[in-house]
Each structure stands twice: as structure tokens, then as C-alpha cells.
Design an enzyme around this catalytic site. Structure first.
Site, PDB file in Angstrom:
ATOM      1  N   GLU A   1      13.245  -6.414  -8.782  1.00 27.33           N
ATOM      2  CA  GLU A   1      12.157  -5.474  -9.116  1.00 27.33           C
ATOM      3  C   GLU A   1      12.664  -4.066  -9.441  1.00 27.33           C
ATOM      4  OE1 GLU A   1       9.520  -5.936  -5.797  1.00 27.33           O
ATOM      5  OE2 GLU A   1       8.827  -7.897  -6.490  1.00 27.33           O
TER       6      GLU A   1
ATOM      7  N   LYS B   1       3.238 -13.439  -0.428  1.00 25.78           N
ATOM      8  CA  LYS B   1       4.598 -13.265  -0.941  1.00 25.78           C
ATOM      9  C   LYS B   1       5.589 -13.010   0.199  1.00 25.78           C
ATOM     10  CE  LYS B   1       7.108 -10.193  -4.078  1.00 25.78           C
ATOM     11  NZ  LYS B   1       6.928  -9.136  -5.081  1.00 25.78           N
TER      12      LYS B   1
ATOM     13  N   ASP C   1       5.399  -9.656 -13.209  1.00 21.91           N
ATOM     14  CA  ASP C   1       5.579  -9.017 -11.902  1.00 21.91           C
ATOM     15  C   ASP C   1       4.706  -9.808 -10.931  1.00 21.91           C
ATOM     16  OD1 ASP C   1       5.406  -7.465  -9.625  1.00 21.91           O
ATOM     17  OD2 ASP C   1       4.521  -5.712 -10.612  1.00 21.91           O
TER      18      ASP C   1
END
Ligand code: AMP
Length: 366
Positions: A148, A71, A9
Site C-alpha cells: 500500500e 481484513k 485498493d
């Protein structure tokens, strides 16, 4: 020797790596023994690169040498300045991935190469490509980029549910909020709606708590409050208090300012009131996702909480009010995505412990 079945992750605030082994998922600790590695990179004066907690600690002491929350800029031309060097978001992400890889290798005593990496459902082709490049730079081979919310669904065994099961994934992290609706049918998981707010997360709740605290310290003058607002070291007692309020109904917060201690008791109700604007902002993406998927709240079979900030009890309470259902429990909200990614790796390697499902993760609007 069996192949390692690993999932990563790569998060905005924290990153994690998990392994599927002996029929279950396990998180792999980093060199400090922690499962969460802060997604922060810093460069020291002598040019040494720091990743994770050591870098996060420099966010306040050396902000000009430290980068976080990059990110959000994957696949863009933005350059982050760490001292006199410049980095793109994918280069910084590569440093995070490399650190996870090396720590996992030290822990497992094996080379780590093949991994599943998760990306937000709304990432476009350029952002996905940038994630692939980051992995390559880190010496990793991406078995699959997994959405995700799909990873969170897998962590709750969505792949074993009857056809037509619908899950809503409610992901409130440090700085982002994402709502996705997943449909499962015949081995295909489809993200049928995705909405969110890229600038709403646990950090905003921290600001609300800070505001509430400062307002209650009536001895503080307006200019003291302005000074305190700029002071970085009040962050820690407030963060601790915010987390305590997830367990307890009231907390005492105390800070030292110019040689004097300021102490105030804050109750959960106070905190909730101070966050009321944030609650109405949380409501909008939820309504949008349901509208886009043409669903009523009653048509959702399960609600999955992801992200550390969903530990605030007021989040579950607002979900129960809207969906008339208690969110699914069982997997830590900040671990669900990494665990789901490891399950995806196991599915790719056709692990004997898992039913044979050919999982296709469809994203109709990417
Ligand atoms: P994540 O990006 O999932 O790691 O989420 C990090 C966010 O979750 C930060 O804003 C934390 O302050 C918040 N958080 C973590 N644990 C708790 C807790 N027990 N109560 C409230 N917020 C929390």
C-alpha cells in the site's frame, strides 16, 4: 483493443478500483455511482448476499448477519457468522472483489480479469497468500500484490523522482494507522521501515467527539449517558459533525433522546482537546518508523497523507510541527492507493505514457 490497466485498493473500511487510461488514473464508480465501496458483507434473512453500502447500513440493524473490518483477519482461522452461515476473511474479501469486478465490468462494458491488488506492507506471506486466494475466488488474476505505501508513492510519481528520494506515508484510515518510509533508488522502491497501530483510526476520533458531546450535555444523567452510549443511531450525526469540523471551526450537534432534543456547540479546539490522548498514540509509530530507518524528520523529502481520517486539519498541523514541511497535496487521501495500483498495472504493461521503470517493491521484513 488495449488491455485494461486496473488497480484495486482492498481496504479495511472501503475498497476502490481505478484504471490507468489516456496517461492518467481514473476511479471507476460502483453501481451506485460511488467510488468508495464499503468493505462490508451482509446476508439477508432469505440468504441474499449484500455488499457495500447496503451491507454497511445493516451493521446496526442486523449485526448478527453482517461482517466488517475482516481484513484484519486475513489468513487466520477466524469464522464470521452471517446468520447461520460461516465465512473466512478471504471469502468475505472475495465477495468485495467480485462486487468491484462486476461493477467495473458494467461500467467499462468489458471483462475485468487482470488487476494489481494492494496489501499492507506488514502483511506476511500467509496474509498475502490469503489475498491471492480471495482474488482467485472472485475470478481475478493478480498481476502483482503491491504494498500500500508503495502504491501511495506511485500516485505521487515517486518513480519519476531523483535517486535517494525518501517519502513518509502517513496512512490513517477508519480503524488502522500505518506509517511507512519509502526509499527510491534506481527503479527500486524499498519500504525501509513500517510501524503502526492496528486499533487506531478515524473511529477513535468519533468516540472522542461522542465523549466530548455527551459531557457537555449537562442535563443528561449518568444513566442517560450509559443508555446513549449503547444507542447506535447517534453515530450518524456525530460522523457528520466530525467531517464538518474538518471544514469549519465549530459545529452544532443535536440528537433526539427519549423525546427531547439535546443540542451543543463543539469547536475544533474542544475536539482537539478531547482527542489529545489519540495524538500521543499517533506519535509513537511515527517515532518508531523514523528510528528503525535511522532517519531524522529533516531527512524525509515528502510526506504523503493516505486515508480519510487525514482530512482532519489537526493531522496536517501535527505533521508540519514535526517535519517542518507541508504534506504533499493533489491526490485525495482515500484514493491514492487505488490510483497508485493502477499506475503499477500500467507500468507492468509498459504504458507509453510512463517512463520505463522496472519497479521492484522490496519489503525487507516480510
Ligand atoms: P478510509 O479507511 O481511508 O476510508 O477512512 C475512513 C475514515 O476516514 C473514517 O473514520 C471517516 O470518518 C474518516 N473521514 C473521512 N472523511 C473525513 C473528513 N472529512 N474529516 C474527518 N474524518 C474523515
Amino acid at each position: 483493443m488495449t488491455t485494461l490497466q486496473l488497480g484495486i485498493d482492498l481496504g479495511t473500511t472501503n475498497s476502490l478500483i481505478a484504471q490507468f487510461i489516456d496517461g492518467e488514473t481514473k476511479l471507476i464508480p460502483n453501481r451506485l455511482g460511488h467510488f468508495l465501496t464499503p468493505s462490508v458483507v451482509s446476508m439477508t434473512e432469505d440468504g441474499t448476499i449484500l455488499v457495500g453500502l447496503a451491507a454497511r447500513e445493516r451493521l446496526s440493524t442486523a449485526p448478527g448477519h453482517t461482517a466488517a473490518a475482516f481484513k484484519r483477519f486475513m489468513g487466520t482461522d477466524k469464522r464470521f457468522h452471517l446468520g447461520n452461515q460461516q465465512f473466512r476473511a478471504e471469502e468475505l474479501s472475495a465477495l468485495i472483489l467480485k462486487s468491484l469486478k462486476e461493477d467495473a465490468e458494467a461500467y467499462l462494458q468489458e471483462e475485468v480479469r487482470d488487476v494489481v491488488i494492494t496489501v499492507p506492507a506488514y502483511f506476511n506471506a500467509i496474509q498475502r497468500q490469503a489475498t491471492q486466494q480471495a482474488a482467485q475466488m472472485a475470478g481475478l488474476n493478480v498481476l502483482r500484490l503491491l504494498n500500500e505505501p508503495t502504491a501511495a508513492g506511485l500516485a505521487y510519481n515517486l518513480q519519476e523522482k531523483p535517486d535517494n528520494t525518501r517519502f513518509l506515508i502517513y496512512d490513517l484510515g477508519g480503524g488502522t494507522f500505518d506509517v511507512s518510509i519509502l526509499d527510491y533508488f534506481d527503479g527500486v522502491v524499498q519500504v525501509s521501515a513500517s510501524a503502526g497501530d492496528n486499533h487506531l483510526g478515524g473511529e477513535d476520533f468519533l468516540q472522542a467527539l461522542k465523549h466530548c458531546f455527551l459531557q457537555r450535555c449537562t442535563e443528561l444523567s449518568k444513566s442517560d449517558i450509559e443508555k446513549l452510549n449503547l444507542q447506535k443511531d447517534i453515530w450518524q450525526p456525530l460522523e457528520i459533525a466530525k467531517r464538518q469540523l474538518s471544514q469549519e471551526s465549530e459545529v452544532d450537534i443535536s440528537i433526539n433522546f427519549e423525546g427531547k432534543e439535546y443540542k451543543t456547540r463543539i469547536t475544533r479546539e474542544d475536539f482537539q482537546q478531547a482527542s489529545s490522548v489519540l495524538f500521543s498514540r499517533l506519535r509513537q509509530p511515527l517515532e518508531r518508523a523514523l528510528r528503525d530507518a535511522r532517519l531524522n524528520p529533516e531527512q524525509i523529502d515528502g510526506i504523503i497523507l493516505v486515508g480519510g481520517a487525514t482530512r482532519m486539519p489537526m493531522i496536517s498541523r501535527s505533521i508540519v510541527q514535526l517535519f517542518k514541511k507541508i504534506p504533499q497535496l493533489g491526490v485525495n487521501p482515500d484514493e491514492a492507493i487505488a490510483r497508485g495500483a493502477a499506475i503499477q498495472a500500467a507500468l507492468i504493461f509498459r504504458n507509453q505514457h510512463l517512463d520505463e521503470v522496472i519497479l521492484t517493491d522490496v519489503m525487507p521484513f516480510s
